[in-house]
Design a protein around this motif. Structure first.
Motif, PDB file in Angstrom:
ATOM      1  N   UNK A   1       0.861  -1.189   0.000  1.00  0.00           N
ATOM      2  CA  UNK A   1       0.000   0.000   0.000  1.00  0.00           C
ATOM      3  C   UNK A   1       0.895   1.235   0.000  1.00  0.00           C
ATOM      4  N   UNK A   2       0.601   2.164  -0.881  1.00  0.00           N
ATOM      5  CA  UNK A   2       1.426   3.369  -1.026  1.00  0.00           C
ATOM      6  C   UNK A   2       0.735   4.546  -0.345  1.00  0.00           C
TER       7      UNK A   2
ATOM      8  N   UNK B   1      -2.020  11.201   1.569  1.00  0.00           N
ATOM      9  CA  UNK B   1      -2.884  10.610   0.545  1.00  0.00           C
ATOM     10  C   UNK B   1      -2.586   9.118   0.458  1.00  0.00           C
ATOM     11  N   UNK B   2      -3.607   8.308   0.490  1.00  0.00           N
ATOM     12  CA  UNK B   2      -3.442   6.873   0.319  1.00  0.00           C
ATOM     13  C   UNK B   2      -3.844   6.495  -1.099  1.00  0.00           C
ATOM     14  N   UNK B   3      -3.106   5.573  -1.685  1.00  0.00           N
ATOM     15  CA  UNK B   3      -3.404   5.130  -3.035  1.00  0.00           C
ATOM     16  C   UNK B   3      -4.167   3.808  -2.992  1.00  0.00           C
ATOM     17  N   UNK B   4      -5.081   3.662  -3.907  1.00  0.00           N
ATOM     18  CA  UNK B   4      -6.059   2.585  -3.868  1.00  0.00           C
ATOM     19  C   UNK B   4      -5.638   1.397  -4.744  1.00  0.00           C
ATOM     20  N   UNK B   5      -6.405   0.335  -4.637  1.00  0.00           N
ATOM     21  CA  UNK B   5      -6.198  -0.846  -5.468  1.00  0.00           C
ATOM     22  C   UNK B   5      -7.541  -1.341  -6.003  1.00  0.00           C
ATOM     23  N   UNK B   6      -7.491  -1.980  -7.177  1.00  0.00           N
ATOM     24  CA  UNK B   6      -8.697  -2.566  -7.767  1.00  0.00           C
ATOM     25  C   UNK B   6      -8.750  -4.059  -7.476  1.00  0.00           C
TER      26      UNK B   6
ATOM     27  N   UNK C   1      -3.250   1.727  -8.077  1.00  0.00           N
ATOM     28  CA  UNK C   1      -3.398   3.104  -8.542  1.00  0.00           C
ATOM     29  C   UNK C   1      -2.055   3.817  -8.608  1.00  0.00           C
ATOM     30  N   UNK C   2      -1.197   3.592  -7.604  1.00  0.00           N
ATOM     31  CA  UNK C   2       0.105   4.258  -7.583  1.00  0.00           C
ATOM     32  C   UNK C   2       0.984   3.802  -8.742  1.00  0.00           C
ATOM     33  N   UNK C   3       0.906   2.513  -9.085  1.00  0.00           N
ATOM     34  CA  UNK C   3       1.659   2.017 -10.240  1.00  0.00           C
ATOM     35  C   UNK C   3       1.105   2.611 -11.534  1.00  0.00           C
ATOM     36  N   UNK C   4      -0.212   2.701 -11.612  1.00  0.00           N
ATOM     37  CA  UNK C   4      -0.855   3.263 -12.802  1.00  0.00           C
ATOM     38  C   UNK C   4      -0.435   4.716 -13.028  1.00  0.00           C
ATOM     39  N   UNK C   5      -0.208   5.444 -11.938  1.00  0.00           N
ATOM     40  CA  UNK C   5       0.201   6.849 -12.032  1.00  0.00           C
ATOM     41  C   UNK C   5       1.716   7.009 -12.162  1.00  0.00           C
ATOM     42  N   UNK C   6       2.435   5.887 -12.203  1.00  0.00           N
ATOM     43  CA  UNK C   6       3.891   5.952 -12.341  1.00  0.00           C
ATOM     44  C   UNK C   6       4.598   6.381 -11.083  1.00  0.00           C
TER      45      UNK C   6
END
Length: 242
Positions: free
Chosen positions: A66-67, A86-91, A152-157
């Motif tokens: 979790x980022x 800010x916490x980044x989400x997952x699908x 989400x964090x990976x998707x945003x680079x």
């Protein structure tokens, strides 16, 4: 996520190390990793632990990747500090829902993340020269690879912006950014580091003789020299008693 508990833990820990300053912690899901307004500083935790529940199929999963992004700033003269997180989400990877789910944190997860945050504040806002050997990211093994296509964090680079990991290993790699470990574990970490260094030296020594013909020439030379020395000793011992 219960922000009241985050604030309570943060307040207790920051007052323990900086009792003369007043800090506050707020949630801000609009924080941008790439743009940080001066004089704010940023800190990124890439291996926090949290859990998720899909709002579509109700599948639940936990993650050690979790980022969490923090922006922090201290007004020295006013003795006031602010932290935005800010916490980044997952699908969900089971039903392939397009919706990103918010992470949930246990009390232990929050305490651990706040400890890492306090460390970053002391270094980046107060300029303290702290020993980084007390900190390193705990990458949990046997938990399965990180599903970066659902992150989400990976998707945003963001999550994979600072490193490259070996193929097929997900995000299980040698950590770059540390997370807190109790002092009782430092000796084991130091010993494993020493062992790793020795192993590296052995590998480099072997690599210098990686060519098979070179190795054979070295071995042949060694055997020849040993044979000459042995023959000389036999001859010398025989003449000694004549």
């Amino acid at each position: 996520m219960n922000m009241d508990f985050w604030r309570a833990v943060f307040k207790e820990q920051i007052e323990a190390v900086k009792p003369r300053d007043v800090w506050r912690l707020t949630m801000d899901q609009s924080l941008d990793f790439h743009n940080v307004a001066s004089p704010w500083r940023k800190s990124l935790q890439e291996h926090a632990h949290g859990s998720f529940t899909c709002s579509r199929c109700y599948h639940s999963w936990s993650s050690h990747h979790v980022v969490i992004l923090f922006h922090m700033h201290l007004e020295r003269y006013e003795k006031q500090g602010s932290v935005r997180m800010r916490t980044f989400r997952q699908r969900c990877y089971q039903c392939s829902s397009d919706k990103y789910e918010e992470p949930q944190f246990s009390e232990e997860d929050v305490i651990h993340s706040v400890e890492c945050l306090i460390f970053s504040i002391r270094k980046k806002c107060y300029g303290e020269h702290l020993d980084d050997s007390r900190l390193f990211e705990v990458v949990h093994e046997n938990r399965g690879p990180h599903k970066h296509e659902h992150c989400e964090a990976c998707h945003l680079g963001i999550h994979n912006a600072h490193y490259r990991w070996p193929r097929g290993s997900g995000h299980h790699r040698e950590p770059q950014r540390p997370a807190y470990l109790p002092a009782s574990l430092q000796e084991s970490k130091a010993s494993s580091t020493t062992y790793s260094s020795l192993a590296t030296l052995k590998y480099e020594a072997f690599a210098n003789h990686a060519d098979a013909s070179s190795c054979w020439e070295c071995c042949a030379s060694f055997i020849f020299i040993a044979f000459v020395i042995g023959a000389f000793l036999v001859y010398w011992n025989k003449n000694k008693y004549l």
